[in-house]
Design an enzyme around this catalytic site. Structure first.
Site, PDB file in Angstrom:
ATOM      1  N   SER A  33      36.022  26.709 -37.221  1.00 46.07           N
ATOM      2  CA  SER A  33      37.435  26.451 -36.928  1.00 46.07           C
ATOM      3  C   SER A  33      38.135  27.777 -36.661  1.00 46.07           C
ATOM      4  CB  SER A  33      38.077  25.679 -38.081  1.00 46.07           C
ATOM      5  OG  SER A  33      39.332  25.182 -37.707  1.00 46.07           O
ATOM      6  N   ASN A  34      39.439  27.819 -36.767  1.00 46.09           N
ATOM      7  CA  ASN A  34      40.211  29.043 -36.512  1.00 46.09           C
ATOM      8  C   ASN A  34      41.471  29.044 -37.364  1.00 46.09           C
ATOM      9  OD1 ASN A  34      42.446  27.745 -34.899  1.00 46.09           O
ATOM     10  ND2 ASN A  34      40.671  27.135 -33.681  1.00 46.09           N
ATOM     11  N   HIS A  35      42.284  30.090 -37.222  1.00 47.60           N
ATOM     12  CA  HIS A  35      43.441  30.294 -38.109  1.00 47.60           C
ATOM     13  C   HIS A  35      44.705  29.547 -37.694  1.00 47.60           C
ATOM     14  CE1 HIS A  35      41.468  33.224 -40.587  1.00 47.60           C
ATOM     15  NE2 HIS A  35      41.155  33.970 -39.538  1.00 47.60           N
ATOM     16  N   ALA A 101      44.833  25.008 -30.863  1.00 49.43           N
ATOM     17  CA  ALA A 101      43.813  26.058 -30.784  1.00 49.43           C
ATOM     18  C   ALA A 101      42.465  25.347 -30.882  1.00 49.43           C
ATOM     19  CB  ALA A 101      43.993  27.063 -31.903  1.00 49.43           C
TER      20      ALA A 101
END
Ligand code: CTP
Ligand code: CA
Length: 226
Positions: A33-35, A101
């Site tokens: 995943s991402n921030h 995102a």
């Protein structure tokens, strides 16, 4: 604030917004995943609602309350996000705003059991995910499409390149390397690009940025309809 705003710049418009990160499973206990916090997308959803629109928010996993008057459809993976976005656009959509995102790649397979550690190094085969924004923008009945571009260098060049490549009406670029701005922050500073112009917004709260962005989109939507 009037949630049944019949006079706002997006009065009567049907808006679909993607927000948050996606989660791509590796095995039953792990994911890529991402921030992304989802704050910008949720702020755009609330601003579009305040501008009189009917808003459907396709949301990855975030820790933000559902905005009053906004319909939220929760998704996990990039593939889910494309599927739910297509369903929402099929139901009628004048404006599509992709703030999510999305993970560009997912593990080729999701292991059925938790992967055990063994050798000192391991490789994980990844495959490209579908691009929700480009897919929606390429439709014959495409709504007015707006993308975001989070960059760490050459912001204007990459953003205008995305505007053209994905056939967008607008792209909202932000430099995520600016301290205190963008990912996970309550504030942002962006530059909006369209085929024959641009406008810088902020630094300001994501709510204020979203309000100006929605006003700007409203002006361009009307122009597109003339
Ligand atoms: N986007 C999307 N689906 C994807 C990837 C991106 O809908 N699989 C959307 C994002 O929500 C954003 C825009 O496309 O509105 C640009 O995303 P970004 O990651 O900046 O662009 P990419 O085309 O993925 O290019 P890169 O990551 O290589 O810069
Ligand atoms: Ca990407």
């Amino acid at each position: 604030i009037d949630h049944e705003n019949g006079h706002g710049p997006l009065a009567g418009k049907r808006v679909v917004i993607t927000a948050g990160p996606t989660r791509e499973p590796i095995d039953p206990v792990r994911y890529i995943s991402n921030h992304s916090s989802g704050k910008m997308g949720y702020a755009v959803a609330a601003a579009a609602r305040d501008a009189g629109a009917t808003v459907v928010l396709i949301s990855g996993p975030v820790n933000i309350p559902v905005p009053v008057g906004v319909e939220v459809r929760n998704v996990l993976t990039a593939e889910d996000m494309l599927r739910e976005s297509a369903v929402a656009v099929d139901a009628g959509c004048d404006l599509f705003v992709a703030t999510a995102a999305v993970a560009d790649y997912r593990p080729e397979t999701c292991a059925g059991d938790k992967i055990k550690k063994s050798s000192e190094q391991m490789s994980l085969p990844l495959v490209r995910n579908p691009d929700t924004l480009a897919t929606i923008a390429a439709r014959e009945d495409a709504p007015f499409t707006v993308g975001f571009a989070a960059e760490t260098s050459d912001v204007a060049r990459y953003a205008t390149e995305k505007l053209q490549r994905k056939k967008l009406k607008m792209v909202v670029a932000n430099d995520v390397s600016t301290p205190g701005m963008g990912f996970n922050s309550d504030n942002n500073v962006v530059t909006v690009f369209w085929p024959d112009g641009q406008e810088a917004i902020g630094p300001d709260s994501k709510q204020q940025i979203a309000a100006r962005l929605v006003a700007l989109i409203g002006e361009h939507l009307d122009r597109a309809a003339d």
